[in-house]
Design a protein around this motif. Structure first.
Motif, short mmCIF file in Angstrom:
data_model
loop_
_atom_site.label_atom_id
_atom_site.label_comp_id
_atom_site.label_asym_id
_atom_site.label_seq_id
_atom_site.Cartn_x
_atom_site.Cartn_y
_atom_site.Cartn_z
N SER A 53 35.75 29.44 43.87
CA SER A 53 36.22 30.82 45.18
C SER A 53 36.01 32.42 44.78
CB SER A 53 37.68 30.72 45.27
OG SER A 53 38.20 31.48 45.88
N LYS A 54 35.17 33.23 44.99
CA LYS A 54 35.38 34.12 44.38
C LYS A 54 36.17 35.25 46.17
CE LYS A 54 29.99 33.92 43.61
NZ LYS A 54 28.21 34.32 44.09
N ASP A 55 37.17 34.44 46.98
CA ASP A 55 37.97 35.42 47.26
C ASP A 55 38.99 35.69 46.89
OD1 ASP A 55 39.14 35.79 50.20
OD2 ASP A 55 40.22 34.55 49.44
N ALA A 56 39.29 36.81 46.67
CA ALA A 56 40.30 38.32 46.12
C ALA A 56 41.58 36.93 46.28
CB ALA A 56 39.88 39.30 46.05
N THR A 57 41.63 36.63 48.24
CA THR A 57 43.43 36.35 47.99
C THR A 57 43.44 34.84 47.09
OG1 THR A 57 43.66 37.82 50.08
CG2 THR A 57 44.05 35.36 49.86
N VAL A 71 59.16 39.65 44.73
CA VAL A 71 59.58 38.73 44.12
C VAL A 71 58.96 39.10 42.13
CG1 VAL A 71 61.59 39.32 45.84
CG2 VAL A 71 60.85 37.17 44.85
N ASP A 72 58.14 37.89 42.37
CA ASP A 72 57.61 37.92 40.85
C ASP A 72 56.47 37.71 40.82
OD1 ASP A 72 56.32 37.11 43.31
OD2 ASP A 72 55.66 34.55 43.21
N PHE A 73 56.22 39.10 41.48
CA PHE A 73 54.63 40.08 40.44
C PHE A 73 54.86 40.23 39.90
CE2 PHE A 73 52.11 43.79 40.26
CZ PHE A 73 50.96 43.24 40.68
N LYS A 74 56.11 41.39 39.07
CA LYS A 74 56.67 41.40 37.47
C LYS A 74 55.90 40.06 36.78
CE LYS A 74 59.97 43.32 34.69
NZ LYS A 74 60.11 42.96 33.50
N SER A 75 56.95 39.21 36.95
CA SER A 75 56.65 38.23 35.74
C SER A 75 54.99 37.06 35.60
CB SER A 75 58.32 36.86 36.58
OG SER A 75 57.55 36.55 37.68
N ILE A 76 54.76 37.40 37.39
CA ILE A 76 53.09 37.19 37.11
C ILE A 76 52.56 37.75 36.00
CG2 ILE A 76 51.09 36.58 38.69
CD1 ILE A 76 52.94 36.06 41.19
N MET A 77 53.30 38.91 36.65
CA MET A 77 51.83 40.02 35.42
C MET A 77 51.48 39.69 34.54
SD MET A 77 49.76 41.48 37.09
CE MET A 77 49.53 40.03 38.11
N GLU A 78 53.03 39.62 33.99
CA GLU A 78 53.75 39.50 32.70
C GLU A 78 53.42 37.99 32.04
OE1 GLU A 78 57.76 39.49 32.77
OE2 GLU A 78 58.16 42.14 32.47
N ALA A 79 53.58 37.01 32.84
CA ALA A 79 52.81 35.94 31.93
C ALA A 79 51.29 36.44 31.84
CB ALA A 79 52.85 34.70 33.21
N LEU A 80 50.66 36.28 33.41
CA LEU A 80 49.44 36.14 33.28
C LEU A 80 48.99 37.65 31.51
CD1 LEU A 80 47.78 36.48 36.62
CD2 LEU A 80 47.99 34.83 34.78
N TYR A 103 44.14 35.49 43.28
CA TYR A 103 45.43 35.77 43.06
C TYR A 103 46.48 34.39 43.07
CZ TYR A 103 49.08 38.14 42.86
OH TYR A 103 50.69 38.28 42.64
N ASP A 104 46.19 33.54 44.15
CA ASP A 104 47.39 32.91 44.37
C ASP A 104 46.88 31.78 43.15
OD1 ASP A 104 48.42 34.05 46.89
OD2 ASP A 104 46.57 32.77 47.98
N GLN A 105 45.54 31.15 43.05
CA GLN A 105 45.65 30.44 41.78
C GLN A 105 45.48 30.97 40.54
OE1 GLN A 105 41.08 30.37 42.65
NE2 GLN A 105 41.13 28.21 44.02
N LEU A 106 45.67 32.15 40.46
CA LEU A 106 46.08 32.48 38.73
C LEU A 106 47.59 32.82 38.87
CD1 LEU A 106 43.48 35.31 38.15
CD2 LEU A 106 43.51 33.06 37.05
N ALA A 107 48.25 33.07 40.30
CA ALA A 107 49.86 33.08 40.08
C ALA A 107 50.26 31.74 39.82
CB ALA A 107 49.92 33.93 41.44
N SER A 108 49.95 30.74 40.46
CA SER A 108 50.03 29.87 40.23
C SER A 108 50.57 28.87 38.51
CB SER A 108 48.99 28.80 40.93
OG SER A 108 48.51 28.24 40.28
N LEU A 149 38.94 34.22 33.31
CA LEU A 149 39.32 33.98 34.54
C LEU A 149 39.84 35.17 35.63
CD1 LEU A 149 40.42 30.62 35.75
CD2 LEU A 149 38.38 31.46 36.71
N ILE A 150 41.48 35.26 34.43
CA ILE A 150 41.93 36.80 34.94
C ILE A 150 41.03 37.83 34.93
CG2 ILE A 150 43.63 38.25 33.78
CD1 ILE A 150 45.07 35.59 32.48
N ALA A 151 40.54 37.99 34.05
CA ALA A 151 40.00 39.28 34.01
C ALA A 151 38.59 39.45 34.80
CB ALA A 151 38.84 39.48 32.50
N LYS A 152 38.79 38.19 35.73
CA LYS A 152 37.85 39.04 37.50
C LYS A 152 38.90 39.80 38.54
CE LYS A 152 35.44 35.03 37.29
NZ LYS A 152 33.93 35.02 37.01
N LEU A 153 40.16 39.98 38.41
CA LEU A 153 40.97 39.78 39.01
C LEU A 153 40.91 41.82 37.79
CD1 LEU A 153 44.61 38.56 38.97
CD2 LEU A 153 42.14 39.28 41.28
#
Length: 689
Positions: free
Chosen positions: A629-633, A575-584, A636-641, A676-680
């Motif tokens: 951390s090089k783990d993708a999960t 439900v928060d994917f859109k808002s996370i992507m918009e913020a980043l 993502y969690d860190q950037l979403a936070s 950092l974001i560009a790593k995604l």
């Protein structure tokens, strides 16, 4: 009332691999032809043998559908003068439609009046339309083509006869000097020419002349006959579907038989026996119920069972001659050492522009040593890997591989084991060729997988270094397959391999002749490999926009791209994917306004922070950097936070502040965060709704 239409193209024997694609193509192009010509039908039945391509169109309509056409012409001001007289443009428009200017009327379109003509076209009789099937026949494409006589026309094989019938009525076709009729040809040796009175008689008339024209029926018959022989002899026969398809397209009236060979030949490696039977002679091999190869084979004859004993004896004689050669090569090859064969590779070219096979192995040794550390191989695995890299092409100069090139790698494994190499080395020699197709089997061992990657990397970097780069459909050295193989192996083992770091290692460490410019097309090679990552991801459920995003970011490690794509796909329904992507995304967009790029020494001035959100964003971003951390999960969690602090940041701060120092400081903070974001990936490519 509907009818059925038969078309048969009679040819000299076609190569087996061409038959099925060609009949499928004929059916597809016929369906399009009928649709384009407004002829309805229910289905198209396909028939094929090595000497013919045939279709029967079921329930074909008697005529084209009638249509009403409204043709648009010139605007009114062009069609008529001020006095209402028709212009030459209007007259030409009417004439082109087969009508007169009196049939013209005007309608408004987007505020402009245009001339129109309404006309009714009655459908042509189907017998007239079907005469156009000559163009369908000529339009077929083939991997190889030939000419005959004095004609410029090219086809897979010369056309000898045509059958064209609408129920019982002949539809006249002509290609070169071949005119259609109702005469077809039976089996080349058992049958005779036969007249087809009606479409409904086609299959049975040919059967009477020893031609089973239905390819599926023929294949099922072969399969059943093989199974009967296997059951009668208490064998297990694993019917290879590719071989069955090939054999099926070599015969018109199949009869299976079985022959034997001396059990002494079972001392030859099984792979050699199978290659001799299956690949060279197109025989099916048999096993006992405990899995042992039997000294027997099953073949398929293009004919009936008359004089079958002579056929069996002839086939046994041919096979034994091959096995005698194989037995001789196998024994002779063991009289030399691996080092003898390796020395011979100094005179064998890998490619004339690149160098020898021996030189290639030296480079692969260097790459393998680098990858062993990168992939975390154990000391024993590294020992096996480096030994394998020194000898892994030796079997190319053995007698056996010279006679049976398809056994390269296989014989390398066999001979390596016989000559005292470790199991890990022997397996790696065979596995380094894997995968041999886009979806082929991958190496099962870490040593084999690493050697496979090293060998393929060397091929890619050296071919790119001399400008031999795939273009369009042209890829003579199978570089696309090799690159895709690298990506598949990395994915299967979850191995990280940064492409920029790899290029740096190659340029700085690989011993190559001066003529090889390893830097010349390095960026193109990276893009080439990233395209293979896209290819792999496109076989999964990952959305296209996510694939584009992860392959466009700053992290050019294939496994990171793949894992990140899977993580993003997993979260798209949140439900928060859109808002996370918009913020980043806001960070990404505004960071692009900076006239400088990220570097490791880029710093902010804490003294220029004016609001709590600046300090908080800095704190959280630094924490992510420090976690390494090089783990993708986790990433993502860190950037979403960061979503909440980013939103607060943009509410409290004017990025493009009038004070140049504050403006630059904030842009610096966004550039660091964006790194950092560009790593995604490039998140601007992700579609959010």
């Amino acid at each position: 009332m509907t009818k059925n239409y038969l078309l048969e193209i009679g040819l000299e024997e076609m190569p087996a691999h061409v038959v099925t694609p060609s009949i499928n193509q004929l059916a597809q192009k016929t369906a399009k032809f009928l649709k384009d010509n407004r002829i309805s039908f229910s289905e198209i039945d396909k028939y094929s043998t090595p000497r013919r391509l045939a279709i029967i169109i079921k329930d074909i309509a008697e005529k084209q559908d009638d249509i009403d056409v409204k043709a648009k012409g010139p605007s009114k001001k062009i069609a008529q003068d001020d006095e209402g007289n028709w212009s030459k443009a209007a007259q030409g428009f009417a004439r082109g439609q087969g009508m007169t200017p009196d049939d013209i009327f005007f309608e408004e379109l987007k505020g402009v009046e245009y001339a129109y003509i309404q006309k009714h076209e009655s459908g042509k009789d189907v017998s007239e339309v079907l005469k156009g099937m000559t163009e369908v026949i000529k339009s077929l494409t083939f991997p190889t083509r030939m000419r005959w006589g004095n004609y410029d026309f090219e086809y897979i094989r010369p056309i000898h006869w045509l059958v064209s019938l609408l129920d019982d009525e002949e539809i006249s076709l002509k290609i070169l000097d071949v005119e259609s009729g109702r005469m077809t040809r039976g089996h080349r040796f058992l049958g005779e020419d036969v007249e087809i009175d009606s479409v409904r008689d086609y299959v049975e008339k040919l059967r009477s002349q020893f031609v089973i024209v239905d390819a599926k029926e023929r294949k099922d018959l072969i399969r059943d006959q093989i199974q009967t022989i296997a059951d009668d002899n208490d064998w297990v026969v694993d019917i290879d579907e590719d071989l069955l398809e090939e054999v099926n397209n070599l015969v018109e009236f199949p009869t299976t038989f079985h022959g034997t060979f001396d059990s002494k030949y079972l001392e030859i490696p099984e792979e050699v026996l199978i290659t001799s039977m299956k690949d060279n002679q197109r025989y099916f091999y048999a096993r006992s119920h405990d899995g042992k190869l039997e000294p027997d084979f099953i073949g398929v004859r293009n004919g009936n069972s008359e004089h079958i004993e002579n056929v069996i004896q002839g086939n046994e004689k041919v096979l034994v001659a091959r096995l005698e050669d194989a037995d001789f090569f196998f024994k002779e090859d063991q009289k030399k050492s691996i080092s003898d064969y390796v020395a011979k590779l100094k005179t064998v070219n890998f490619h004339v522009k690149i160098g020898t096979m021996y030189e290639k192995m030296q480079r692969v040794h260097q790459i393998s040593e680098h990858l062993a550390g990168l992939f975390g191989l154990s000391e024993s695995e590294k020992t096996d890997l480096l030994r394998a890299s020194d000898i892994y092409k030796f079997d190319l100069v053995t007698n056996m591989v010279d006679e049976f090139p398809e056994l390269q790698g296989v014989m390398g494994e066999k001979y390596a084991s016989i000559m005292g190499e470790s199991d890990g080395v022997a397996k790696a020699i065979r596995e380094h060729y894997m995968p041999i197709s886009s979806d082929g089997e991958l190496p099962a061992t870490s040593v084999g997988a690493t050697l496979a990657i090293a060998d393929k990397i060397d091929s890619l970097v050296t071919f790119y270094a001399v400008g031999l780069i795939p273009s369009g459909s042209n890829d003579p050295y199978a570089l696309r397959r090799q690159a895709y193989g690298i990506i598949r192996i990395l994915d299967a083992n979850n191995w990280s391999m940064n492409l920029n770091d790899l290029q740096k290692f190659v340029v700085e460490n690989l011993n190559v002749p001066a003529k090889l410019d390893l830097q010349a097309n390095a960026n193109d090679l990276n893009d080439f490999l990233i395209d293979r990552v896209k290819q792999l991801l496109n076989t999964t459920s990952v959305r296209n926009d996510i694939v584009d995003a992860v392959t466009s970011g700053s992290n050019i490690d294939p496994i990171s791209m793949i894992n990140t794509a899977k993580v993003l796909q997993k979260h798209v329904a949140d439900v928060d994917f859109k808002s996370i992507m918009e913020a980043l995304g806001r960070v990404v967009n505004l960071a692009a306004k900076a006239d400088f790029k990220y570097s490791a020494d880029l710093k902010m001035a804490d003294s220029l922070f004016e609001n709590p959100s600046e300090k908080e964003l800095d704190k959280q971003v630094q924490a992510i950097y420090n976690s390494q951390s090089k783990d993708a999960t986790n990433l993502y969690d860190q950037l979403a936070s960061l979503k909440e602090v980013i939103n607060s940041y943009f509410e409290e701060n004017m990025i493009m502040d009038k004070n140049e120092d504050i403006k630059k400081n904030r842009l610096t903070q966004l550039v660091i965060t964006n790194h950092l974001i560009a790593k995604l990936g490039d998140l601007s490519k992700i579609v959010v709704k």
